[in-house]
Design an enzyme around this catalytic site. Structure first.
Site, PDB file in Angstrom:
ATOM      1  N   LYS A  29      -9.557   2.751  -3.372  1.00  0.00           N
ATOM      2  CA  LYS A  29     -10.081   2.159  -2.140  1.00  0.00           C
ATOM      3  C   LYS A  29     -11.457   2.724  -1.825  1.00  0.00           C
ATOM      4  O   LYS A  29     -11.652   3.941  -1.815  1.00  0.00           O
ATOM      5  CB  LYS A  29      -9.112   2.432  -0.982  1.00  0.00           C
ATOM      6  CG  LYS A  29      -9.514   1.779   0.332  1.00  0.00           C
ATOM      7  CD  LYS A  29      -8.488   2.064   1.418  1.00  0.00           C
ATOM      8  CE  LYS A  29      -8.850   1.369   2.717  1.00  0.00           C
ATOM      9  NZ  LYS A  29      -7.882   1.672   3.795  1.00  0.00           N
ATOM     10  N   GLU A  38       0.835  -1.208   0.000  1.00  0.00           N
ATOM     11  CA  GLU A  38       0.000   0.000   0.000  1.00  0.00           C
ATOM     12  C   GLU A  38       0.868   1.255   0.000  1.00  0.00           C
ATOM     13  O   GLU A  38       1.877   1.317   0.701  1.00  0.00           O
ATOM     14  CB  GLU A  38      -0.900  -0.020   1.240  1.00  0.00           C
ATOM     15  CG  GLU A  38      -1.776   1.205   1.406  1.00  0.00           C
ATOM     16  CD  GLU A  38      -2.544   1.213   2.716  1.00  0.00           C
ATOM     17  OE1 GLU A  38      -3.392   2.103   2.887  1.00  0.00           O
ATOM     18  OE2 GLU A  38      -2.290   0.341   3.567  1.00  0.00           O
ATOM     19  N   CYS A  48      -5.541  -2.508   2.321  1.00  0.00           N
ATOM     20  CA  CYS A  48      -5.499  -2.540   3.780  1.00  0.00           C
ATOM     21  C   CYS A  48      -6.694  -3.282   4.363  1.00  0.00           C
ATOM     22  O   CYS A  48      -6.937  -4.433   4.029  1.00  0.00           O
ATOM     23  CB  CYS A  48      -5.383  -1.122   4.318  1.00  0.00           C
ATOM     24  SG  CYS A  48      -4.918  -1.043   6.062  1.00  0.00           S
TER      25      CYS A  48
END
Length: 566
Positions: A390, A325, A443
């Protein structure tokens, strides 16, 4: 000593313990529930000791037995209530049950989520003072779901075995709500304890995490099927011998259920193949860059060099390179020279999947640029072939609720990006050159059951890029990895996890770890890509089986209670 005498003695011992728990004042029971909840956190990583539930869950049931009866379906022993008194007003039992459940949940989350505080110490001079408050208020808030579960269970509280099923139904419903309300946070659910056994967690492919948690709750609370209140009720003609039999019958039935789950999982693993996708060779890079060093301007060049060095480590026969990430301290779409450097790193037929911060220019003068926590797929010529933004952002980490208002009074999220990140449209399936299509997750998006792949476009694998450097060597990264393993089982898909400081891993569709890079270690992980399985029942039907299980359990209990009352 014969079995009957052992059962009789055991029954009296349990009766003493259960009656003692039920008879304490509410404040004392709340303190005991807080302790029992804290002990329950030992079921999760890094302790991984789920047998603790065999102690803590029966204790919770017996503490709830001491709440005054309430509701149409309250216990049949209305004249034999515990320490809260028989003539309590209608609402008091629910508040008492809520308080006990809330204390139990708060204890679980304080110990189980202590690692959240680590993120606030990355910039301790700015955020350090918030750490204890963050853990406390998070635990208190999540404990509300446990409290509501216990309060709802009191509405249908019955005697003996039935009340365990009632509490298991309400507990599971509470866990489901916790995973969905206010963006959701399904962390350290009952099913996560099953990750301690590869065989046990295979049931998640059939039942899903909430269904598996329901079964585990019923089994672990089995000892509390022994209901000592019934021994004192002359109206029930509940003989001491029958009460004694309940001492060993319920735990034996619980152990049988767990044994069946384990045997079924072991058979599934015994027949599991190890097929891989032909021609796909993965290289996962873990640079181990400390969070407080990552965004310093003077470190930019060395960070790029580190990624290039690790990626080119011999033998360089990978086809797909995976970085974690927000791997680089750059806006990659604005760095064509950097992308051309990547092109020199990638040979024909190779591609790069990496996490990156992405920006879009402001639409109108005076507006700020929009920023996204993204995943890019970069081809051998350095072009960005596909992008995922995301969707499930971390509250207070990547954005602030009521962002403008809280920023106006001086607060900011941990990433310190003014205005916070924007959220993407949701799960996507991205095309990747010379490999099956992939579902990218950033994540903690991996923690949401049933929401890790796009509908109607099943991928061939899942890539989870993450940066757990925020949480050091605490239990957080270990719990995060356990979540990824459960998602692999539920979806029947390999999960490839690239973490900045660990724990990077390649996980097969059975949740087995095929390779890892330990926490706070620099390195690369070279593995073939495990082949996807046919969609398991949970991947096809989602939580519908859970709904049927809960409805059936509640119907059986309440139907039996209604017949007995008639």
């Amino acid at each position: 000593m014969n079995r009957g005498h052992w059962a009789e003695s055991g029954a009296r011992g349990l009766e003493t313990y259960a009656a003692w728990l039920a008879g304490r004042r509410l404040a004392v029971r709340m303190g005991l529930a807080l302790l029992a909840g804290a002990l329950s956190a030992l079921a999760f990583e890094p302790f991984s000791f789920p047998p603790v539930f065999f102690l803590t869950l029966p204790s919770l049931v017996w503490m709830l037995d001491g709440v005054a009866p309430a509701g149409r379906w309250a216990a049949r022993v209305e004249g034999v209530s515990g320490g809260d008194g028989e003539k309590a007003r209608f609402w008091r039992p629910f508040l008492s049950a809520f308080a006990i459940g809330w204390a139990f949940g708060t204890g679980t989350f304080v110990l189980g989520l202590y690692w959240v505080a680590e993120a606030f110490y990355v910039e301790a001079d700015i955020f350090g003072w918030m750490a204890p408050f963050a853990v406390f208020f998070l635990a208190v808030g999540l404990g509300l779901f446990t409290g509501l579960s216990c309060a709802a269970a009191r509405l249908f509280w019955v005697g003996g075995y039935g009340r365990l099923a009632v509490l298991a139904v309400c507990w599971t419903a509470g866990e489901w709500l916790r995973g969905h309300v206010l963006t959701g946070f399904p962390w350290n659910t009952m099913a996560q304890g099953a990750v301690a056994s590869e065989a046990m967690m295979q049931s998640a492919a059939l039942l899903g995490p909430y269904g598996l948690g329901f079964v585990l709750f019923l089994a672990a609370s089995g000892l509390a099927a022994y209901d000592p209140r019934l021994a004192y009720d002359p109206r029930l003609a509940y003989e001491r011998s029958a009460l004694s039999r309940a001492l060993w019958q319920a735990p034996m039935a619980a152990l049988l259920v767990l044994a069946l789950l384990w045997i079924g999982g072991a058979l599934r693993l015994a027949t599991a193949g190890d097929e891989t996708v032909a021609g796909v060779r993965l290289r996962v890079v873990q640079p181990n860059i400390a969070q407080d060093q990552k965004w310093l301007k003077e470190n930019r060049t060395s960070i790029v060099g580190q990624y290039m060095r690790l990626s080119a480590a011999a033998p360089a026969d990978f086809t797909h390179l995976i970085w974690p990430e927000s791997a680089l301290p750059f806006l990659l779409e604005r760095e064509p020279i950097l992308r051309r450097a990547f092109a020199r790193l990638l040979e024909p037929g190779q591609s790069l999947i990496l996490g990156a911060v992405r920006s879009e220019p402001a639409g109108e003068p005076g507006q700020r640029d929009r920023y996204f926590n993204a995943v890019h797929v970069i081809g051998e010529d350095g072009d960005i072939l596909a992008t995922y933004d995301k969707a499930h952002l971390v509250p207070f980490g990547e954005y602030l609720p009521m962002q403008g208002l809280l920023e106006a009074i001086g607060l900011q999220q941990l990433t310190r990006l003014r205005g916070g990140y924007e959220s993407g449209p949701g799960p996507m399936t991205l095309a990747v050159p010379d490999a099956p299509a992939v579902s990218p997750l950033v994540c903690y998006e991996i923690i949401f059951p049933g929401a890790v792949t796009a509908r109607g476009a099943r991928p061939g694998w899942i890539v989870n890029v993450t940066n757990d450097a925020w949480f050091g060597t605490s239990g957080g990264p270990y719990q995060h990895l356990a979540q990824a393993r459960l998602r692999a089982v539920e979806e029947g898909l390999a999960v490839v996890r690239a973490a900045n400081t660990g724990i990077s891993a390649v996980i097969d569709p059975y949740g087995r770890l095929l390779g890892t890079i330990d926490i706070e270690k620099e390195g690369v992980l070279d593995r073939p890509l495990p082949k996807a399985l046919a969609p398991p029942p949970y991947a096809r039907f989602g939580d519908w089986m859970l709904v049927l299980m809960l409805f059936a359990a509640l119907s059986l209990v309440l139907g039996r209670e209604a017949r007995s009352r008639g």
